[in-house]
Design a protein around this motif. Sequence first.
Motif, PDB file in Angstrom:
ATOM      1  N   GLU A 117       0.799  -1.228   0.000  1.00 50.10           N
ATOM      2  CA  GLU A 117       0.000   0.000   0.000  1.00 50.10           C
ATOM      3  C   GLU A 117       0.826   1.271   0.000  1.00 50.10           C
ATOM      4  O   GLU A 117       0.448   2.285   0.558  1.00 50.10           O
ATOM      5  CB  GLU A 117      -0.999  -0.003   1.169  1.00 50.10           C
ATOM      6  N   PHE A 167      -0.327   2.816  -5.564  1.00 46.26           N
ATOM      7  CA  PHE A 167      -1.723   2.552  -5.870  1.00 46.26           C
ATOM      8  C   PHE A 167      -1.860   2.449  -7.385  1.00 46.26           C
ATOM      9  O   PHE A 167      -0.857   2.350  -8.093  1.00 46.26           O
ATOM     10  CB  PHE A 167      -2.603   3.618  -5.214  1.00 46.26           C
ATOM     11  N   ILE A 168      -3.109   2.476  -7.877  1.00 47.38           N
ATOM     12  CA  ILE A 168      -3.318   2.209  -9.306  1.00 47.38           C
ATOM     13  C   ILE A 168      -2.537   3.167 -10.221  1.00 47.38           C
ATOM     14  O   ILE A 168      -1.885   2.712 -11.157  1.00 47.38           O
ATOM     15  CB  ILE A 168      -4.827   2.254  -9.648  1.00 47.38           C
ATOM     16  N   PRO A 169      -2.587   4.475  -9.982  1.00 49.15           N
ATOM     17  CA  PRO A 169      -1.866   5.355 -10.920  1.00 49.15           C
ATOM     18  C   PRO A 169      -0.379   5.006 -11.013  1.00 49.15           C
ATOM     19  O   PRO A 169       0.186   4.976 -12.111  1.00 49.15           O
ATOM     20  CB  PRO A 169      -2.069   6.754 -10.319  1.00 49.15           C
ATOM     21  N   GLU A 170       0.235   4.713  -9.877  1.00 55.57           N
ATOM     22  CA  GLU A 170       1.671   4.392  -9.864  1.00 55.57           C
ATOM     23  C   GLU A 170       1.946   3.089 -10.621  1.00 55.57           C
ATOM     24  O   GLU A 170       2.889   3.005 -11.408  1.00 55.57           O
ATOM     25  CB  GLU A 170       2.178   4.277  -8.418  1.00 55.57           C
ATOM     26  N   GLY A 199     -10.468   4.777  -2.370  1.00 53.59           N
ATOM     27  CA  GLY A 199      -9.150   4.779  -1.745  1.00 53.59           C
ATOM     28  C   GLY A 199      -8.291   3.643  -2.263  1.00 53.59           C
ATOM     29  O   GLY A 199      -7.069   3.753  -2.335  1.00 53.59           O
ATOM     30  N   GLU A 200      -8.946   2.550  -2.633  1.00 50.97           N
ATOM     31  CA  GLU A 200      -8.200   1.398  -3.157  1.00 50.97           C
ATOM     32  C   GLU A 200      -7.512   1.752  -4.468  1.00 50.97           C
ATOM     33  O   GLU A 200      -6.418   1.296  -4.758  1.00 50.97           O
ATOM     34  CB  GLU A 200      -9.149   0.224  -3.396  1.00 50.97           C
ATOM     35  N   LEU A 240      -6.980   5.079  -5.670  1.00 54.33           N
ATOM     36  CA  LEU A 240      -6.165   6.295  -5.651  1.00 54.33           C
ATOM     37  C   LEU A 240      -5.093   6.312  -4.566  1.00 54.33           C
ATOM     38  O   LEU A 240      -4.074   6.984  -4.722  1.00 54.33           O
ATOM     39  CB  LEU A 240      -7.077   7.513  -5.441  1.00 54.33           C
ATOM     40  N   GLY A 241      -5.335   5.592  -3.468  1.00 53.67           N
ATOM     41  CA  GLY A 241      -4.439   5.729  -2.322  1.00 53.67           C
ATOM     42  C   GLY A 241      -4.767   7.014  -1.586  1.00 53.67           C
ATOM     43  O   GLY A 241      -5.421   7.908  -2.136  1.00 53.67           O
ATOM     44  N   PRO A 242      -4.321   7.114  -0.336  1.00 58.04           N
ATOM     45  CA  PRO A 242      -4.738   8.247   0.500  1.00 58.04           C
ATOM     46  C   PRO A 242      -4.323   9.626  -0.023  1.00 58.04           C
ATOM     47  O   PRO A 242      -5.095  10.583   0.086  1.00 58.04           O
ATOM     48  CB  PRO A 242      -4.094   7.958   1.862  1.00 58.04           C
ATOM     49  N   MET A 250      -3.764  10.825  -3.159  1.00 61.06           N
ATOM     50  CA  MET A 250      -4.577  11.317  -4.273  1.00 61.06           C
ATOM     51  C   MET A 250      -6.062  11.350  -3.935  1.00 61.06           C
ATOM     52  O   MET A 250      -6.805  12.144  -4.488  1.00 61.06           O
ATOM     53  CB  MET A 250      -4.318  10.490  -5.518  1.00 61.06           C
ATOM     54  N   LYS A 309      -8.094   2.155   3.436  1.00 68.38           N
ATOM     55  CA  LYS A 309      -6.882   2.910   3.111  1.00 68.38           C
ATOM     56  C   LYS A 309      -7.072   4.412   3.271  1.00 68.38           C
ATOM     57  O   LYS A 309      -6.097   5.164   3.298  1.00 68.38           O
ATOM     58  CB  LYS A 309      -6.449   2.583   1.675  1.00 68.38           C
TER      59      LYS A 309
END
Lengths: 221, 340
Positions: A61, A64-67, B210-211, B213-215, B217, B250
């Motif tokens: 974690e 994420f998706i963009p990375e 959140g899954e 984009l992550g926190p 973004m 997340k």
Amino acid sequence: MSDNKEQTFFTALSDAVLDMDEVKVEEIAHRVIKEKIDAYRAIENGLVDGMNRAGQLFEDEEYFIPEILLCSDAMYAGLNILNPYINREQQRTRKKVVIGVVEGDTHDIGKNLVKTLLDAAGFEVVDLGRDVPPAQIVNAAIAEHADVIALSTLMTTTMDGMASVIKILQESGHRDAVKVIVGGGPISQSFADRIGADGYAPSAPAAVKLLHKLFKDSIYA
Amino acid sequence: MNGITPKNRLLDVLNKKATDRAPVICMGGMMNASIVEIMNSTGFTLPAAHDNPDLMASLAGAIQEQTGFENLGVPFCMTVEAELLGSRIDKGTLACEPKIKQEAFGSVGDVIFRDIDEMLESGRIQTVTSATATLSQTHKQLPVVVSMTGPISTAASIINPMAFYKELRKNPANAHRVLEYVTELLIGFAARSVRAGASVIAIGDPSATGEILGPVMFQEYAVRYLNILTEAVHGFGVPVILHICGDINKVRSLIPGLKANAISTDAMVNLQKLKEDFPEITTMGNLSTYSLEWGSPDKISVQTQKLVDDGIDIISPACGLSTSTTLANIRAMTRTVQGE
């Protein structure tokens, strides 16, 4: 060429993939060719290694998706340059995965992610895209002599389509020829069991691990 | 009924006032209850109802009447905004919801910024507002919920989503410009809906989890534009329900920063725990749509009662309902909440 120097190139490729730096990957890949470093090893120990590290960061974690998508772009940019330089004898037939998103669902982020990670893991992946009717998925798998059908959905409304794929395989007598794995937001192990899938993966990295398990760690056909 | 109308009950909950019990609703949009069984028995069918305001109102009315959900929810898809912004839409079939056939643009840099006011006068926004106007007149005791597609999901419906997600990181300046543009359109859509009689605006933003984009973004893009939209709707005097798809773990700590009046979540989220951690959040959800499709009425009743006992503020399905869900199962849910 000393092993040390080779390793410097491999590490640089791996790092550039991990850093999502497509331009740098291309630049190093061209230098790999120029220096006559083994392209196959540059892919395995450089590009794929970088993508595997990215997959690990995704599991941890931190990515994420963009990375992951950007890392994957960088990996493919390098593959495009290095692939033509792989020796014939290095090209063994690899296990083939037909992947698609079931009809009714136009979300394909998860599917693309699984495709990328399976590519990086060395599987041969045939991408049917999104919103694919169950019969078409089965037909493609038969035509491609696929070892695996990987199905993803993000929507509960399209889960029935996954069951249809397995039913069509059974009815046409092809169920034993191919393993079916499923995943995606609303899918669970119990759903996979209920429809008779061979496996369920809760995430893209888990899909890679699942196939390694199903094939006892061999990606070769 | 002890004097309180379903409309007042929902508005009271959303305004943090005490009520006799939790409302049971289905917000429409991505989470509509236009099941095949109802469409076949009434003749109010999709895909025709996506384009026809009278049919849209009739279908929404029939869904409410037959399911017992305590609201009217329109539209029945999440393609109204994207179509207006230039994407090609496949209107789907009776049993299959509309979807984006082809996004209008390849990247955030390609987006052509059109006149918002002009767009708001065209397309299916008119269908939705006209149906809303009818429903708010014919069902004065029930809240009309107009469901909109959130900023990120709308943007990811007009730009190739794979490119869009990458550009959130690679090209933030253009990404922000597109999101400002899209959010402005959504605010205009909400304004017209409220003028037509909408009691609540619901936002579903399934591409902004959140899954995905992550926190970092999620905060920079999702929270930011959802809050701009929410505050604008508050300015029109109407509360907002926000549905967040997927596992919120997340981005859990960012949830209290969302200004929506209620947060609806998917089935895997423990709403009781969320309430415990953040007592200020009004929770909505989250009966598994998998259970609704495959479970028995008895099992659904038990699961629904658990949500009620857990003190979930608004009871609703956790995700989009399968169109093959049975009426008997949905009724088991609504009747349990209603104490029947």
